[in-house]
Design a protein around this motif. Structure first.
Motif, mmCIF file in Angstrom:
data_model
loop_
_atom_site.group_PDB
_atom_site.id
_atom_site.type_symbol
_atom_site.label_atom_id
_atom_site.label_comp_id
_atom_site.label_asym_id
_atom_site.label_seq_id
_atom_site.Cartn_x
_atom_site.Cartn_y
_atom_site.Cartn_z
ATOM 1 N N ALA A 213 59.327 -9.254 41.829
ATOM 2 C CA ALA A 213 59.877 -7.999 42.323
ATOM 3 C C ALA A 213 59.015 -7.526 43.487
ATOM 4 O O ALA A 213 57.796 -7.747 43.500
ATOM 5 C CB ALA A 213 59.899 -6.941 41.226
ATOM 6 N N LYS A 214 59.638 -6.893 44.466
ATOM 7 C CA LYS A 214 58.895 -6.343 45.599
ATOM 8 C C LYS A 214 58.150 -5.095 45.114
ATOM 9 O O LYS A 214 58.722 -4.232 44.454
ATOM 10 C CB LYS A 214 59.870 -5.984 46.730
ATOM 11 C CG LYS A 214 59.221 -5.655 48.064
ATOM 12 C CD LYS A 214 58.727 -6.920 48.744
ATOM 13 C CE LYS A 214 58.294 -6.656 50.179
ATOM 14 N NZ LYS A 214 59.448 -6.456 51.077
ATOM 15 N N SER A 215 56.875 -5.004 45.468
ATOM 16 C CA SER A 215 56.068 -3.890 44.997
ATOM 17 C C SER A 215 56.343 -2.628 45.794
ATOM 18 O O SER A 215 56.583 -2.663 47.011
ATOM 19 C CB SER A 215 54.584 -4.237 45.106
ATOM 20 O OG SER A 215 53.787 -3.091 44.883
ATOM 21 N N SER A 216 56.249 -1.502 45.105
ATOM 22 C CA SER A 216 56.429 -0.211 45.760
ATOM 23 C C SER A 216 55.276 0.124 46.691
ATOM 24 O O SER A 216 55.384 1.044 47.507
ATOM 25 C CB SER A 216 56.561 0.891 44.700
ATOM 26 O OG SER A 216 55.427 0.885 43.841
ATOM 27 N N LEU A 217 54.160 -0.612 46.600
ATOM 28 C CA LEU A 217 53.018 -0.366 47.484
ATOM 29 C C LEU A 217 53.050 -1.212 48.751
ATOM 30 O O LEU A 217 52.118 -1.161 49.550
ATOM 31 C CB LEU A 217 51.701 -0.648 46.742
ATOM 32 C CG LEU A 217 51.317 0.311 45.617
ATOM 33 C CD1 LEU A 217 49.928 -0.018 45.083
ATOM 34 C CD2 LEU A 217 51.371 1.753 46.078
ATOM 35 N N THR A 218 54.101 -1.986 48.952
ATOM 36 C CA THR A 218 54.211 -2.780 50.174
ATOM 37 C C THR A 218 54.174 -1.851 51.393
ATOM 38 O O THR A 218 54.931 -0.868 51.450
ATOM 39 C CB THR A 218 55.523 -3.583 50.178
ATOM 40 O OG1 THR A 218 55.478 -4.552 49.128
ATOM 41 C CG2 THR A 218 55.712 -4.311 51.505
ATOM 42 N N GLU A 225 53.290 -7.972 52.856
ATOM 43 C CA GLU A 225 54.184 -7.856 51.710
ATOM 44 C C GLU A 225 53.371 -7.931 50.427
ATOM 45 O O GLU A 225 52.321 -8.583 50.373
ATOM 46 C CB GLU A 225 55.218 -8.997 51.704
ATOM 47 C CG GLU A 225 56.113 -9.061 52.925
ATOM 48 C CD GLU A 225 57.032 -10.278 52.888
ATOM 49 O OE1 GLU A 225 56.902 -11.077 51.940
ATOM 50 O OE2 GLU A 225 57.859 -10.419 53.793
ATOM 51 N N ILE A 226 53.865 -7.280 49.387
ATOM 52 C CA ILE A 226 53.273 -7.396 48.043
ATOM 53 C C ILE A 226 54.390 -7.748 47.073
ATOM 54 O O ILE A 226 55.382 -7.007 46.954
ATOM 55 C CB ILE A 226 52.595 -6.089 47.583
ATOM 56 C CG1 ILE A 226 51.535 -5.635 48.576
ATOM 57 C CG2 ILE A 226 51.978 -6.290 46.197
ATOM 58 C CD1 ILE A 226 50.920 -4.285 48.231
ATOM 59 N N TRP A 227 54.237 -8.879 46.411
ATOM 60 C CA TRP A 227 55.177 -9.302 45.377
ATOM 61 C C TRP A 227 54.480 -9.268 44.033
ATOM 62 O O TRP A 227 53.298 -9.618 43.920
ATOM 63 C CB TRP A 227 55.706 -10.702 45.669
ATOM 64 C CG TRP A 227 56.544 -10.764 46.899
ATOM 65 C CD1 TRP A 227 56.139 -11.071 48.163
ATOM 66 C CD2 TRP A 227 57.928 -10.466 46.996
ATOM 67 N NE1 TRP A 227 57.178 -10.995 49.044
ATOM 68 C CE2 TRP A 227 58.305 -10.628 48.353
ATOM 69 C CE3 TRP A 227 58.909 -10.088 46.074
ATOM 70 C CZ2 TRP A 227 59.600 -10.420 48.809
ATOM 71 C CZ3 TRP A 227 60.206 -9.888 46.518
ATOM 72 C CH2 TRP A 227 60.533 -10.060 47.873
ATOM 73 N N LEU A 228 55.206 -8.857 43.014
ATOM 74 C CA LEU A 228 54.639 -8.711 41.676
ATOM 75 C C LEU A 228 55.347 -9.634 40.697
ATOM 76 O O LEU A 228 56.584 -9.645 40.621
ATOM 77 C CB LEU A 228 54.772 -7.270 41.191
ATOM 78 C CG LEU A 228 54.396 -7.005 39.731
ATOM 79 C CD1 LEU A 228 52.901 -7.234 39.511
ATOM 80 C CD2 LEU A 228 54.793 -5.585 39.320
ATOM 81 N N ALA A 229 54.547 -10.416 39.958
ATOM 82 C CA ALA A 229 55.043 -11.181 38.813
ATOM 83 C C ALA A 229 54.535 -10.474 37.561
ATOM 84 O O ALA A 229 53.346 -10.530 37.244
ATOM 85 C CB ALA A 229 54.544 -12.621 38.868
ATOM 86 N N SER A 230 55.416 -9.770 36.886
ATOM 87 C CA SER A 230 55.024 -8.953 35.733
ATOM 88 C C SER A 230 54.814 -9.820 34.491
ATOM 89 O O SER A 230 55.299 -10.944 34.406
ATOM 90 C CB SER A 230 56.103 -7.906 35.440
ATOM 91 O OG SER A 230 56.267 -7.025 36.529
ATOM 92 N N ALA A 231 54.088 -9.262 33.543
ATOM 93 C CA ALA A 231 53.943 -9.941 32.257
ATOM 94 C C ALA A 231 55.282 -9.984 31.530
ATOM 95 O O ALA A 231 55.673 -11.001 30.971
ATOM 96 C CB ALA A 231 52.898 -9.219 31.411
ATOM 97 N N SER A 232 55.997 -8.868 31.566
ATOM 98 C CA SER A 232 57.264 -8.736 30.858
ATOM 99 C C SER A 232 58.414 -8.627 31.847
ATOM 100 O O SER A 232 58.231 -8.182 32.985
ATOM 101 C CB SER A 232 57.228 -7.484 29.978
ATOM 102 O OG SER A 232 58.494 -7.194 29.445
ATOM 103 N N GLY A 233 59.583 -9.016 31.418
ATOM 104 C CA GLY A 233 60.765 -8.875 32.247
ATOM 105 C C GLY A 233 61.489 -7.565 31.978
ATOM 106 O O GLY A 233 61.189 -6.847 31.016
#
Length: 461
Positions: A213-218, A225-233
């Protein structure tokens, strides 16, 4: 009344008995099982020992006498009597306790059968793979939780993105996810998480997972760019369907095991390899999103002694930032981990070159005396465990005069502490990373890590 043999004493005695067996010229593997019981395996394939030989009779008696309840049911076994001896004598997770001597004693190796923690001393650093990967992976780890590691990860991600970099942040604190709340847009989370990849890949079903998911802090300006791979979906409700259930704990309880080969004749799939595959899948998806691979990958690791932390630090990163608060429990914990690496000099040498100490939540900006005390404690931990190793041709670093700044691994990168940071709610504080007191607290830390990233690029080129 006889004194009972306890766990630690039994292991020390078992190691000495392994040395006795090796003194006769045989390679020896000392196995400690899940209950702590020890078994001596003697490689006699080139010089077969009779089952009732003097050496075997002596060792069996001594094992039972000296190890007490920590002696295995059959405490001494020979390779010539085994169906597949190489399962033990050529196991990739062997840790060499003492090397083979030319025309002398055989090699003594240790094989630990544990539920968690074996990767702390497993031979895992693959410098060749690190150099082939053009981007830099940085792990952020704390032996103790609650030291601001996830907050530092979020601020570091935004800082690097402001330099125009594509940053991937992977939340590996699976038992206590935190970075996702700092980086994610609550309305635009990824449909799947790291636990989904680990569970689905176990049955060959990982294709098509949406992990990013694209991070809100981008940053809104520039190319970063900041992309986030979360622990949970975050399950998606599809038209005409009810929102599917998402049982995070059921998945979490199934991810840590090693798996048998996916096909006949294949290799078993260790948890370490499965975690590498999950991170690699996230890296590939950043390229699929915008045709751009990550420049930097930040791995927000779980705290404490756990398989995730062990794998991340010893196998999956180029640099590791170890967060430390200057108190006895922190240094006792890091010494314990460093001593695990010390068992394998090659691993210890590799690790000391890739780790940096972070002075987390440091209370006094101008208190050089306290910072020097933290540096001294870090220096002592390094000197006692990661230097003066066998066949070590690297001179021991000296501790510079107080007040001087040096770039050795033990030199702490400070993150200042302020009361305003306590209770900061990122969801309610828009632009919280740009607040003056936040910028001031992290300025030196960000500058130092930026230099580490640049140095890493030079090493790979």
């Amino acid at each position: 009344m006889t004194t009972p043999v306890r766990f630690d004493a039994a292991w020390e005695r078992a190691c000495k008995l392994a040395g006795v067996a090796a003194s006769q010229g045989h390679d020896v593997v000392l196995i400690r099982d899940l209950s702590g019981r020890s078994t001596l395996l003697i490689d006699d394939r080139h010089d077969e020992l009779a089952p009732n030989s003097d050496l075997l009779t002596l060792l069996r008696a001594e094992c039972r006498n000296q190890l007490g309840p920590f002696a295995a049911h059959e405490p001494v076994q020979t390779a010539s009597a085994m169906f597949s001896a190489d399962m033990f004598f050529a196991a990739p997770e062997l840790v060499v306790l003492s090397p083979r001597e030319e025309h002398g004693a055989g090699r003594v190796s240790i094989l630990e059968r544990t539920v968690v923690g074996a990767d702390w001393s497993a031979p895992g650093v693959d410098q060749e793979a690190d150099s082939r990967r053009p981007w830099t992976r940085i792990a952020l780890y704390g032996f103790k939780g609650g030291v601001g590691r996830s907050t530092a990860t979020a601020i570091l991600a935004q800082h690097l993105a402001e330099q125009g970099r594509c940053v991937l942040v992977v939340d590996l604190d699976l038992e206590s996810p935190g970075i996702s709340n700092l980086l994610a847009d609550p309305e635009a989370g990824s449909e799947h998480g790291i636990v989904d990849h680990l569970t689905e890949s176990a049955v060959g079903n990982a294709e098509g997972l949406k992990l990013l998911a694209k991070s809100s802090l981008t940053p809104k300006d520039g190319n970063g760019e900041i992309w986030l791979a979360s622990a949970s979906g975050t399950p998606r409700k599809r038209r005409g369907e009810e929102e599917p259930p998402y049982d995070y704990l059921a998945k979490l309880n199934r991810i840590y095991t090693d798996l048998p080969p996916a096909a006949a004749g294949g290799e078993s799939r260790s948890f370490a390899q499965r975690l590498e595959d999950a991170i690699s899948a996230c890296e590939e998806q950043t390229a699929e999103q915008r045709g751009r691979r990550p420049d930097v990958v930040l791995l927000d690791s779980r705290a404490g002694i756990h398989d995730i932390a062990a794998v991340v630090l010893t196998r999956l990163c180029d640099r590791a930032l170890l967060f430390a608060v200057d108190n006895p429990s922190t240094w006792e914990g890091y010494r314990m981990l460093f001593k695990q690496w010390q068992r394998q000099p090659a691993l210890a040498r590799a690790m000391r070159d890739r780790i940096s100490i972070v002075a987390a939540m440091f209370h006094s900006a101008g208190d050089s005396e306290r910072l020097n005390a933290l540096r001294r404690h870090a220096y002592d931990a390094f000197m006692d465990t990661l230097y003066d190793l066998p066949d070590d041709d690297t001179p021991e670093p000296f501790l510079p005069d107080e007040g001087r700044v040096d770039d050795a691994p033990y030199a702490p990168l400070p993150i200042l502490f302020g009361n305003d940071l306590v209770g900061l709610d990122p969801q309610r504080s828009s632009g919280w990373t740009k607040l003056p007191f936040v910028r001031a607290a992290y300025r030196d830390f960000l500058g130092a890590v930026e230099q580490l990233v640049q140095d890493s690029y030079k090493d790979k080129s």
